[in-house]
Design a protein around this motif. Structure first.
Motif, PDB file in Angstrom:
ATOM      1  N   ALA A   1      94.116   9.777  55.149  1.00  0.00           N
ATOM      2  CA  ALA A   1      93.180   9.885  54.030  1.00  0.00           C
ATOM      3  C   ALA A   1      92.999  11.365  53.749  1.00  0.00           C
ATOM      4  CB  ALA A   1      91.846   9.239  54.375  1.00  0.00           C
ATOM      5  N   ASP A   2      92.447  11.709  52.633  1.00  0.00           N
ATOM      6  CA  ASP A   2      92.226  13.107  52.300  1.00  0.00           C
ATOM      7  C   ASP A   2      90.981  13.591  53.042  1.00  0.00           C
ATOM      8  OD1 ASP A   2      92.610  15.557  51.082  1.00  0.00           O
ATOM      9  OD2 ASP A   2      91.369  15.026  49.358  1.00  0.00           O
ATOM     10  N   TYR A   3      91.193  14.164  54.225  1.00  0.00           N
ATOM     11  CA  TYR A   3      90.091  14.621  55.074  1.00  0.00           C
ATOM     12  C   TYR A   3      90.573  15.815  55.902  1.00  0.00           C
ATOM     13  CZ  TYR A   3      86.015  14.290  58.127  1.00  0.00           C
ATOM     14  OH  TYR A   3      84.865  14.553  58.819  1.00  0.00           O
TER      15      TYR A   3
ATOM     16  N   PRO B   1      91.165   3.911  52.805  1.00  0.00           N
ATOM     17  CA  PRO B   1      89.799   4.271  53.172  1.00  0.00           C
ATOM     18  C   PRO B   1      89.464   3.708  54.557  1.00  0.00           C
ATOM     19  CG  PRO B   1      89.824   2.757  51.289  1.00  0.00           C
ATOM     20  CD  PRO B   1      91.230   3.027  51.656  1.00  0.00           C
ATOM     21  N   TRP B   2      88.481   4.310  55.176  1.00  0.00           N
ATOM     22  CA  TRP B   2      88.095   3.990  56.555  1.00  0.00           C
ATOM     23  C   TRP B   2      87.862   2.499  56.783  1.00  0.00           C
ATOM     24  CZ3 TRP B   2      88.182   6.534  60.947  1.00  0.00           C
ATOM     25  CH2 TRP B   2      87.440   6.071  62.011  1.00  0.00           C
ATOM     26  N   SER B   3      87.014   1.881  56.001  1.00  0.00           N
ATOM     27  CA  SER B   3      86.660   0.479  56.254  1.00  0.00           C
ATOM     28  C   SER B   3      87.854  -0.449  56.045  1.00  0.00           C
ATOM     29  CB  SER B   3      85.472   0.038  55.391  1.00  0.00           C
ATOM     30  OG  SER B   3      85.764   0.251  54.028  1.00  0.00           O
ATOM     31  N   ARG B   4      88.675  -0.187  55.043  1.00  0.00           N
ATOM     32  CA  ARG B   4      89.861  -1.029  54.837  1.00  0.00           C
ATOM     33  C   ARG B   4      90.850  -0.833  55.986  1.00  0.00           C
ATOM     34  NH1 ARG B   4      93.797   0.495  50.617  1.00  0.00           N
ATOM     35  NH2 ARG B   4      91.978   0.696  49.286  1.00  0.00           N
ATOM     36  N   ALA B   5      91.007   0.402  56.459  1.00  0.00           N
ATOM     37  CA  ALA B   5      91.923   0.662  57.566  1.00  0.00           C
ATOM     38  C   ALA B   5      91.483  -0.071  58.824  1.00  0.00           C
ATOM     39  CB  ALA B   5      92.019   2.163  57.821  1.00  0.00           C
TER      40      ALA B   5
ATOM     41  N   ALA C   1      89.835  -2.905  58.921  1.00  0.00           N
ATOM     42  CA  ALA C   1      90.174  -4.318  58.694  1.00  0.00           C
ATOM     43  C   ALA C   1      91.677  -4.533  58.807  1.00  0.00           C
ATOM     44  CB  ALA C   1      89.673  -4.764  57.317  1.00  0.00           C
ATOM     45  N   ASP C   2      92.473  -3.599  58.296  1.00  0.00           N
ATOM     46  CA  ASP C   2      93.930  -3.730  58.351  1.00  0.00           C
ATOM     47  C   ASP C   2      94.464  -3.637  59.773  1.00  0.00           C
ATOM     48  OD1 ASP C   2      94.072  -4.092  55.629  1.00  0.00           O
ATOM     49  OD2 ASP C   2      94.823  -2.076  55.185  1.00  0.00           O
ATOM     50  N   ILE C   3      93.914  -2.744  60.576  1.00  0.00           N
ATOM     51  CA  ILE C   3      94.413  -2.632  61.946  1.00  0.00           C
ATOM     52  C   ILE C   3      94.014  -3.866  62.755  1.00  0.00           C
ATOM     53  CG2 ILE C   3      92.528  -1.335  63.045  1.00  0.00           C
ATOM     54  CD1 ILE C   3      94.839   0.414  64.292  1.00  0.00           C
ATOM     55  N   LYS C   4      92.830  -4.392  62.482  1.00  0.00           N
ATOM     56  CA  LYS C   4      92.393  -5.604  63.168  1.00  0.00           C
ATOM     57  C   LYS C   4      93.283  -6.793  62.792  1.00  0.00           C
ATOM     58  CE  LYS C   4      88.294  -8.367  64.161  1.00  0.00           C
ATOM     59  NZ  LYS C   4      86.856  -8.511  63.928  1.00  0.00           N
ATOM     60  N   ALA C   5      93.730  -6.847  61.521  1.00  0.00           N
ATOM     61  CA  ALA C   5      94.571  -7.949  61.042  1.00  0.00           C
ATOM     62  C   ALA C   5      96.055  -7.733  61.331  1.00  0.00           C
ATOM     63  CB  ALA C   5      94.361  -8.127  59.540  1.00  0.00           C
ATOM     64  N   GLY C   6      96.413  -6.564  61.886  1.00  0.00           N
ATOM     65  CA  GLY C   6      97.807  -6.304  62.206  1.00  0.00           C
ATOM     66  C   GLY C   6      98.623  -5.751  61.050  1.00  0.00           C
ATOM     67  N   ARG C   7      97.974  -5.341  59.972  1.00  0.00           N
ATOM     68  CA  ARG C   7      98.686  -4.761  58.826  1.00  0.00           C
ATOM     69  C   ARG C   7      98.842  -3.246  58.959  1.00  0.00           C
ATOM     70  NH1 ARG C   7      95.068  -8.575  56.390  1.00  0.00           N
ATOM     71  NH2 ARG C   7      93.588  -6.863  56.050  1.00  0.00           N
ATOM     72  N   LEU C   8      98.210  -2.654  59.961  1.00  0.00           N
ATOM     73  CA  LEU C   8      98.269  -1.224  60.229  1.00  0.00           C
ATOM     74  C   LEU C   8      98.465  -1.071  61.730  1.00  0.00           C
ATOM     75  CD1 LEU C   8      97.841   1.634  58.943  1.00  0.00           C
ATOM     76  CD2 LEU C   8      95.437   1.393  59.557  1.00  0.00           C
TER      77      LEU C   8
END
Length: 123
Positions: free
Chosen positions: A35-37, A74-78, A80-87
């Motif tokens: 992310a841009d940080y 974004p943080w919250s989507r990431a 959720a994605d890592i929990k779902a195995g998409r990241l």
């Protein structure tokens, strides 16, 4: 590299490899949240992702024999994605009991602190 650090790096590589490679399907890429940080994540003049966390993730992923793939999220989507195995990988996460139910932890890789500086008249 000292022995302790060398052992940690070897353990990290075994963990990354074991979690990303199954007997049926081997992954070639490891998706890494960015992310841009700045200075953790930012795009350089050529538009490629770089920064402290990007370079750390890149070094670990390459050493494990995979190619890093930066995924801007974004943080919250990431989370959720890592929990779902998409990241596959996120950096700079705090260890919590809830996250420990679905994540493997590597680190800490650094210690940091936040401070607030104000002028005397603004105290």
């Amino acid at each position: 590299m000292n022995r302790c650090l060398s052992s940690v790096v070897k353990a990290v590589l075994v963990l990354v490899t074991a979690t990303l490679v199954s007997p049926a399907v081997a992954k070639e890429h490891v998706s890494v949240r960015v992310a841009d940080y700045p200075p953790q994540y930012y795009r350089n003049a050529e538009g490629a992702w770089t920064g402290l966390d990007v370079e750390l993730a890149r070094a670990l992923v390459l050493e494990a024999g995979f190619q890093p793939q930066c995924v801007e999220a974004p943080w919250s989507r990431a989370l959720a994605d890592i929990k779902a195995g998409r990241l596959d990988l996120m950096t700079s996460l705090s260890i919590t009991p809830e996250r420990s139910t679905y994540l493997y932890w590597i680190g800490p890789e650094r210690t940091s602190s936040m401070v607030l500086v104000v002028r005397k008249q603004d105290v």
